[in-house]
Design an enzyme around this catalytic site. Structure first.
Site, mmCIF file in Angstrom:
data_model
loop_
_atom_site.group_PDB
_atom_site.id
_atom_site.type_symbol
_atom_site.label_atom_id
_atom_site.label_comp_id
_atom_site.label_asym_id
_atom_site.label_seq_id
_atom_site.Cartn_x
_atom_site.Cartn_y
_atom_site.Cartn_z
ATOM 1 N N HIS A 142 0.818 -1.230 0.000
ATOM 2 C CA HIS A 142 0.000 0.000 0.000
ATOM 3 C C HIS A 142 0.847 1.274 0.000
ATOM 4 C CE1 HIS A 142 -3.502 -2.452 0.579
ATOM 5 N NE2 HIS A 142 -3.132 -2.879 1.767
ATOM 6 N N ASP A 156 -2.479 -11.126 -1.503
ATOM 7 C CA ASP A 156 -2.972 -10.547 -0.246
ATOM 8 C C ASP A 156 -4.474 -10.271 -0.404
ATOM 9 O OD1 ASP A 156 -1.669 -8.945 2.306
ATOM 10 O OD2 ASP A 156 -3.536 -8.036 1.611
ATOM 11 N N HIS A 175 -6.083 -7.733 0.440
ATOM 12 C CA HIS A 175 -6.308 -6.344 0.018
ATOM 13 C C HIS A 175 -5.628 -6.076 -1.331
ATOM 14 C CE1 HIS A 175 -6.331 -6.445 4.480
ATOM 15 N NE2 HIS A 175 -7.321 -5.582 4.361
ATOM 16 N N ASP A 209 -3.910 -13.141 5.435
ATOM 17 C CA ASP A 209 -5.186 -12.431 5.606
ATOM 18 C C ASP A 209 -6.349 -12.871 4.696
ATOM 19 O OD1 ASP A 209 -4.359 -10.952 3.406
ATOM 20 O OD2 ASP A 209 -4.355 -8.996 4.417
HETATM 21 ZN ZN LIG Z 1 -3.700 -7.425 3.394
#
Ligand SMILES: [Zn+2]
Length: 354
Positions: A126, A163, A165, A252
């Site tokens: 990110h 991931d 996200h 995750d």
């Molecule tokens: Zn993540």
């Protein structure tokens, strides 16, 4: 397959956002304790290797100096980078250890020590060149890819981001280049941070078609991921023929994760490692896997270990510490995934033989 090197340092535990935050440094020592309890440190094919921090110059491969200076000054005053990413004294040095482990893994395979290596702590996808968020200060994934492009003159790099996200920072950094194919499998962005990563974000200019977003429905399970691998990931790998494959993502996507809403089992996490190995074999490439995420501390070490076992092709029976929920095989979930995969193929058939 020969040895898989796993880069680890006690200093990684200093990457810690403090009491009450979902990203604590203890995750790294927890992993190592479980790894040893299971006797995996005695397997000759898995080798824990002491990692070292990266240099300031390594960070400049992606980030600009003003941004890095802002972190160095900001952490002294406990200034947050974003709402979810508070800074504390020592975080900048800790981030250099995270990037160091990833770069150590990369150099380990480039020097011919192994076909695959693991960087613990990595996957800080990110972070953008001049901003951070989502628990990410600097982007080790992008730094590794830029190292390959700028220092090694490698022109076909695949980043497979599994991931939960979307890797918005990584996507942004390579959005306009055809030298990095970015494939991300993530929870439907309309239901999860960072809220981008839609199918029609395909890249721009030279990079058009080189940003492939595969959203997973809420509760997306192992079968949904298999569909993404067979229908999109494998064909793209065969066509793109990467020289190096960087995979990132921790535990995750697991069904019990406290920050996400996917339905992946421990075996599904193992499959992420296996797919990485399989696509390296298909393309005759080497690869690194970067593992840092996971927001259920009970599952985290088992999830990370599952990925590593899949990558290393080691049969080892791991029991799911938390019973599978009843909804996990609901047929409607796979139907939603089929629709997403179909749309990805429709959009990307303009660029690839899908
Ligand atoms: Zn993540």
């Amino acid at each position: 397959m020969n040895v898989v090197g796993i880069m680890y340092s006690e200093d990684l535990t200093k990457y810690d956002f403090g009491e009450g935050h979902p990203f604590r440094g203890k995750r790294f020592s927890d992993f190592l304790i479980t790894f040893k309890q299971l006797g995996l440190d005695e397997l000759p094919r898995l080798k824990i290797i002491q990692s070292s921090p990266c240099s300031f110059e390594d960070l400049l491969l992606v980030h600009n100096e003003e941004y890095l200076e802002m972190i160095r000054q900001g952490e002294k005053r406990y200034e947050p980078l974003s709402l979810d990413t508070p800074l504390r004294p020592g975080m900048f040095e800790a981030a250099k250890h995270v990037v160091g482990a990833s770069l150590n893994a990369l150099k380990y395979i480039l020097e011919g020590n192994a076909a695959a290596a693991v960087g613990l702590g990595g996957g800080m996808h990110h972070a953008f060149p001049n901003s951070g968020g989502g628990f990410c200060i600097v982007n080790d994934v992008a730094i590794c890819a830029e190292y390959l492009r700028k220092k090694e003159k490698i022109k076909r790099i695949l980043i497979l981001d599994t991931d939960a996200h979307y890797g918005d920072g990584t996507a942004n950094i390579f959005f306009e280049t055809s030298e990095v194919l970015f494939i991300s499998i993530h929870q439907n962005p309309s239901t999860l941070y960072p809220g981008t990563g839609y199918i029609r974000e395909v890249g721009r200019g030279d990079g058009e078609g080189y940003n492939v977003n595969i959203p997973m429905p809420v509760y997306g399970n192992d079968s949904c991921y298999e569909l993404a691998y067979s229908e999109i990931v494998l064909p793209l790998v065969k066509e793109f023929k990467p020289e190096i494959i960087i995979r990132n993502g921790g535990s995750d996507p697991h069904f019990s994760d406290k920050l996400t809403d996917l339905g992946v089992s421990l075996n599904g996490l193992r499959r992420m490692g296996e797919i990485h190995r399989e696509i390296m074999q298909i393309s005759g490439s080497k690869g690194i896997t970067l593992i840092g995420s996971g927001y259920n501390p009970i599952i985290l070490p088992y999830g990370w270990i599952s990925i590593i076992l899949g990558l290393s092709d080691i049969e080892f029976s791991l029991e799911e510490p938390i019973p599978l929920p009843t909804w996990i095989n609901d047929e409607s979930i796979l139907i939603q995934a089929k629709n997403f995969v179909k749309e990805v193929k429709n959009v990307h058939s303009a660029y690839w033989s899908l």
